[in-house]
Design an enzyme around this catalytic site. Structure first.
Site, short mmCIF file in Angstrom:
data_model
loop_
_atom_site.label_atom_id
_atom_site.label_comp_id
_atom_site.label_asym_id
_atom_site.label_seq_id
_atom_site.Cartn_x
_atom_site.Cartn_y
_atom_site.Cartn_z
N ASP A 1 0.86 -1.17 0.00
CA ASP A 1 0.00 0.00 0.00
C ASP A 1 0.90 1.23 0.00
OD1 ASP A 1 -1.66 2.06 0.65
OD2 ASP A 1 -2.46 1.16 2.48
N ASP A 32 -2.85 2.36 -5.92
CA ASP A 32 -1.68 2.32 -5.02
C ASP A 32 -1.66 1.12 -4.09
OD1 ASP A 32 -3.81 3.14 -3.32
OD2 ASP A 32 -2.33 3.98 -1.95
N GLU A 33 -2.45 0.14 -4.36
CA GLU A 33 -2.59 -0.94 -3.40
C GLU A 33 -2.77 -2.27 -4.10
OE1 GLU A 33 -5.64 0.08 -0.45
OE2 GLU A 33 -5.84 -2.08 -0.14
#
Length: 429
Positions: free
Chosen positions: A100, A191-192
């Site tokens: 993350d 983003d994860e």
DNA sequence: ATACATACC
DNA sequence: GACTGGTATGTAT
């Protein structure tokens, strides 16, 4: 009912369930947030929703009163049987990683504009922020907070407009790296992602540095490493902003970890579930385990099964392959709009946008849903399912405009005073 | 099938 | 002055 109505319980208050928010002047921050919100239509609606949750709690507590020792005993036996089954299938052989990027959008903006690094900054607009850097978090500025309130908390805050194309570009670089470790990784957002590291570790025997020291340095990337997805997710939050946390693959380590884990940290248990559980005296996952019999009587099967798994530290030990998309939608917020013609032409525009997106993926769907939010923040959805799939703007609009007309007729002679309109399509082939 | 609520980022 | 947008899923009818 009043017992739930203290200000601190109302949803407005600072949400500090997020990294970088420890040890700040919470009372002062909450006071500023409250003063900026009180009296607004938004706030009024939040209060209303809060009351609905409180009614749900009251109802649940009444149900609880009806439960006898007999009921509980029987439920306890059922839970115990289930625990045996679940334990049989516990899988500690996999190594699941949750990555993350920390404050991702803010990190990208700081990379491109280094002066921002020493300043409190956030990405978004005066209406809404999508993330903030750690300087800003010290002031209580965080994601999902409107910029104008953030400015009151931190007058020096720099607000940078969102630049999705840029984030997408960085994201695709990062995803290339993920693919080296697990070609079947599961992206959850720009983003994860979840990765299954098991195979990689069998081959290489070592932990890769490149996930930490890759040329893209603007953002650190905390990792959570655990035997399943549920635990990996919680772990990645543990040593933010820079660290990683590995939970050993033993039953003892897992149970100890889960024991002190606040229920709110678990993905899927949000604000409302937390409040319902709190009302039953449950705040940590160990409480969850202790009260499973009660929970099985008060909650739906899906809900209590989920709670039970969480209380045992269980989750998916493999990463499911990417599912087909199930719906596609567009929605827009705007200044109050009441004129029928204006609403109709906006609806048309939304249908065109949606049709465009559908075309990109070559999709057609049978159910068209119109979403409306009025100036009091009340949301309505109206749907119609056709016998054949549609995809063009004209086809979608033909349905949406009727749904809109029906709503307007229902309200008349009052006009629909809208602040948002949206179109959704689902039931693909 | 529809409406609404909850949750996630 | 200003409180998002996109997707999935659960709950209730």
């Amino acid at each position: 009912n009043f017992q739930y109505m203290e200000e601190k319980n109302i949803k407005m208050a600072l949400n500090d369930n997020k990294a970088g928010m420890e040890g700040l002047d919470r009372d002062k921050i909450n006071k500023i947030i409250m003063e900026s919100s009180k009296g607004s239509k938004f706030y009024e609606n939040e209060v209303k929703r809060e009351q609905q949750v409180n009614q749900r709690i009251d109802k649940m507590m009444l149900q609880k009163e009806q439960i006898t020792e007999q009921h509980l005993k029987k439920a306890q036996a059922q839970v115990a049987r289930m625990v045996v089954e679940l334990e049989k299938r516990r899988d500690l052989t996999r190594v699941i990683v949750h990555v993350d990027m920390d404050a991702f959008y803010a990190a990208v903006e700081m990379r491109d504009c280094p002066e921002l690094k020493d300043k409190p900054m956030a990405v978004g607009s005066m209406s809404m922020l999508s993330t903030s850097n750690y300087h800003a978090r010290k002031y209580g500025v965080r994601a999902a907070m409107p910029g104008f309130i953030a400015k009151k908390l931190c007058p020096n805050l720099v607000i940078v407009p969102t630049n999705f194309d840029k984030y997408r570009a960085v994201s695709s670089e990062i995803r290339e790296i993920f693919a080296d470790y697990d070609p079947n990784f599961m992206p959850m957002s720009l983003d994860e992602a979840y990765l299954d590291f098991t195979e990689h570790l069998e081959k290489r025997q070592s932990w890769p540095d490149s996930l930490r020291t890759h040329h893209y340095r603007a953002s650190s990337n905390p990792k959570g490493i655990a035997p399943n997805m549920m635990l990996a997710k919680v772990c990645s939050d543990k040593n933010k902003p820079n660290g990683q946390y590995r939970l050993p693959s033993t039953r003892e380590a897992v149970m100890e970890f889960v024991c002190n884990l606040p229920v709110r940290k678990v993905s899927g248990i949000g604000k409302v579930s937390e409040k319902l559980l709190n009302a039953l005296g449950i705040s940590s996952c160990s409480h969850l385990g202790q009260k499973m019999a009660l929970l099985s009587l008060l909650f739906s099967e899906t809900a209590w099964h989920h709670f039970l798994q969480v209380s045992l530290g269980l989750g998916s030990a493999f990463i499911p392959r990417h599912e087909e998309r199930k719906s596609m939608s567009t929605e827009r917020t705007f200044k109050e709009m009441s004129a029928a013609e204006e609403q109709l032409s906006l609806c048309r525009e939304l249908c065109e946008d949606l049709a465009n997106d559908l075309k990109k993926e070559g999709l057609k769907g049978k159910t068209v849903t119109l979403k409306l939010k009025n100036v009091n923040f009340e949301v309505k959805t109206r749907a119609l399912t056709l016998s054949y799939p549609v995809a063009t703007a004209d086809e979608i609009f033909a349905v949406a405009k009727d749904l809109l007309k029906t709503e307007r007729d229902n309200e008349s002679p009052q006009p629909l005073r809208l602040r948002l309109m949206g179109n959704q399509i689902k039931q693909f082939n």
